[in-house]
Design a protein around this motif. Structure first.
Motif, mmCIF file in Angstrom:
data_model
loop_
_atom_site.group_PDB
_atom_site.id
_atom_site.type_symbol
_atom_site.label_atom_id
_atom_site.label_comp_id
_atom_site.label_asym_id
_atom_site.label_seq_id
_atom_site.Cartn_x
_atom_site.Cartn_y
_atom_site.Cartn_z
ATOM 1 N N LEU A 14 6.680 -5.835 -5.628
ATOM 2 C CA LEU A 14 5.251 -5.502 -5.688
ATOM 3 C C LEU A 14 4.890 -4.481 -4.607
ATOM 4 O O LEU A 14 4.204 -3.482 -4.871
ATOM 5 C CB LEU A 14 4.395 -6.768 -5.511
ATOM 6 C CG LEU A 14 2.894 -6.472 -5.474
ATOM 7 C CD1 LEU A 14 2.274 -6.695 -6.851
ATOM 8 C CD2 LEU A 14 2.170 -7.264 -4.410
ATOM 9 N N GLU A 17 6.354 -1.078 -5.491
ATOM 10 C CA GLU A 17 5.609 -0.455 -6.590
ATOM 11 C C GLU A 17 4.262 0.063 -6.100
ATOM 12 O O GLU A 17 3.851 1.175 -6.451
ATOM 13 C CB GLU A 17 5.403 -1.507 -7.679
ATOM 14 C CG GLU A 17 5.103 -0.937 -9.045
ATOM 15 C CD GLU A 17 4.867 -2.065 -10.055
ATOM 16 O OE1 GLU A 17 5.855 -2.732 -10.428
ATOM 17 O OE2 GLU A 17 3.697 -2.287 -10.445
ATOM 18 N N TRP A 18 3.609 -0.730 -5.267
ATOM 19 C CA TRP A 18 2.308 -0.312 -4.724
ATOM 20 C C TRP A 18 2.444 0.993 -3.938
ATOM 21 O O TRP A 18 1.675 1.930 -4.137
ATOM 22 C CB TRP A 18 1.754 -1.431 -3.826
ATOM 23 C CG TRP A 18 0.359 -1.168 -3.342
ATOM 24 C CD1 TRP A 18 -0.797 -1.523 -3.972
ATOM 25 C CD2 TRP A 18 -0.034 -0.504 -2.125
ATOM 26 N NE1 TRP A 18 -1.882 -1.111 -3.224
ATOM 27 C CE2 TRP A 18 -1.448 -0.484 -2.099
ATOM 28 C CE3 TRP A 18 0.670 0.077 -1.073
ATOM 29 C CZ2 TRP A 18 -2.160 0.096 -1.048
ATOM 30 C CZ3 TRP A 18 -0.040 0.659 -0.034
ATOM 31 C CH2 TRP A 18 -1.441 0.665 -0.028
ATOM 32 N N ASN A 21 3.166 3.917 -6.118
ATOM 33 C CA ASN A 21 1.944 4.304 -6.830
ATOM 34 C C ASN A 21 1.028 5.160 -5.956
ATOM 35 O O ASN A 21 0.270 5.962 -6.455
ATOM 36 C CB ASN A 21 1.144 3.061 -7.238
ATOM 37 C CG ASN A 21 1.582 2.517 -8.594
ATOM 38 O OD1 ASN A 21 2.470 3.074 -9.232
ATOM 39 N ND2 ASN A 21 0.965 1.427 -9.023
#
Ligand SMILES: *[C@@H]1O[C@H](CO)[C@@H](O)[C@H](O)[C@H]1NC(C)=O
Ligand SMILES: CC(=O)N[C@H]1CO[C@H](CO)[C@@H](O)[C@@H]1O
Length: 292
Positions: A14, A17-18, A21
């Motif tokens: 997570l 990915e954050w 992004n």
């Protein structure tokens, strides 16, 4: 104190990915900046900074004035991520918190990790201001079970029983020596064995003598968990440590150090260390591309 501990694969995923992004940077080199070496990130271009407290799952420093951040940026053509401020065992963090960022680097696609910090000189030949290229380490907390890889092994990162005999990349150590000599640093560039103790107290004289007997050249309170986790997941590691004091090995010796002079040398050498790291970053990425 640190209530939220997020160290499952999903937590790492997570956070990765954050970050991916939020930034277009795709770092290949990660630099863990030791205390006083945070300036390492200043030379980067296209910088993008994230405070630890804004990154999901990231451990947060609770010590006032120790606000940490991740800085993404480029050194020449190499995309890097700098960790400004890190987590120590002695502050009360668990080892999976201490090493959390390293696994994020791995999942982001980082290939090489440069670890820098200050340490105390044990080897009697070392002088304050020397820069030691870490050849090997002794994980003293690890001997007592304070080891970041204790617990179920996650094969997605690495194997159960990782080899540590080559934890510090020989190629990178050779490169560091070459670059150091180009920069005129050879006379204070050393190579040696770093020992980690948990701290927070400094060593007693008997402990320092024990470390000398065990073959340690310098001693500090960090780095080894990060290096161990990095090696476990197949990252190339280079460790550089600035000798900021000499550890006392003698009951009778009166310490007659001129503190201002010591601070001055350390400041000067910290600047050189930054130059060394900056030069190394471009070259090690080149080396890694050539190997592929
Ligand atoms: C990343 O972006 C994708 C696409 O916009 C989104 O679906 C996903 O939830 C985001 N992930 C995180 C952790 O922010
Ligand atoms: C992260 C880290 O190792 N920090 C240490 C670097 O060295 C200084 C001086 O010995 C310590 O105070 C830091 O804790």
């Amino acid at each position: 104190m640190h209530t939220h501990i997020c160290c499952s694969f999903d937590d790492y995923k997570l956070t990765t990915e954050w970050l991916l992004n939020q930034t277009n940077h795709r770092p290949k080199v990660a630099v863990i900046c030791g205390s006083g070496l945070g300036l390492l990130a200043d030379g980067a271009t296209n910088k993008q900074t994230f405070r630890y407290q804004d990154i999901p799952n990231f451990p947060v420093s609770t010590v006032p004035g120790h606000e940490g951040c991740l800085v993404f940026g480029k050194i020449e053509d190499t995309s890097c991520v700098f960790m400004k401020g890190h987590f120590h065992l002695y502050e009360g963090y668990s080892l999976c918190q201490v090493t959390f960022p390293v696994r994020i680097f791995k999942l982001m696609g980082v290939e090489s990790v440069l670890v820098t910090n200050a340490s105390g000189g044990i080897c009697p030949d070392f002088k304050v201001g020397d820069i030691m290229i870490i050849k090997d380490h002794i994980n003293l907390p690890g001997f007592a079970g304070q080891h970041p890889l204790c617990g179920p092994n996650d094969e997605r990162f690495g194997i159960r029983f990782p080899c540590m005999s080559d934890a510090y990349s020989k190629d990178l150590r050779t490169l560091a020596l070459d670059v150091g000599s180009e920069l005129g640093c050879s006379h204070f560039l050393r190579s040696g064995v770093y020992c980690m103790v948990s701290g927070p107290n400094f060593e007693t004289i008997a402990e320092a003598r024990m470390l000398l007997t065990l073959g340690c050249d310098s001693v500090g309170m960090s780095m080894v968990p990060e290096v161990t986790v990095a090696k476990h997941s197949g990252l190339r590691v280079l460790g550089l440590t600035l000798i900021t004091n000499k550890v006392s090995l003698d009951y009778s010796r009166e310490e007659k150090v001129n503190h201002d002079e010591v601070l001055e040398i350390c400041k000067m050498r910290a600047e050189l260390l930054q130059k060394l790291v900056t030069t190394l970053i471009g070259r090690c990425q080149l080396q890694s591309i050539n190997r592929h």
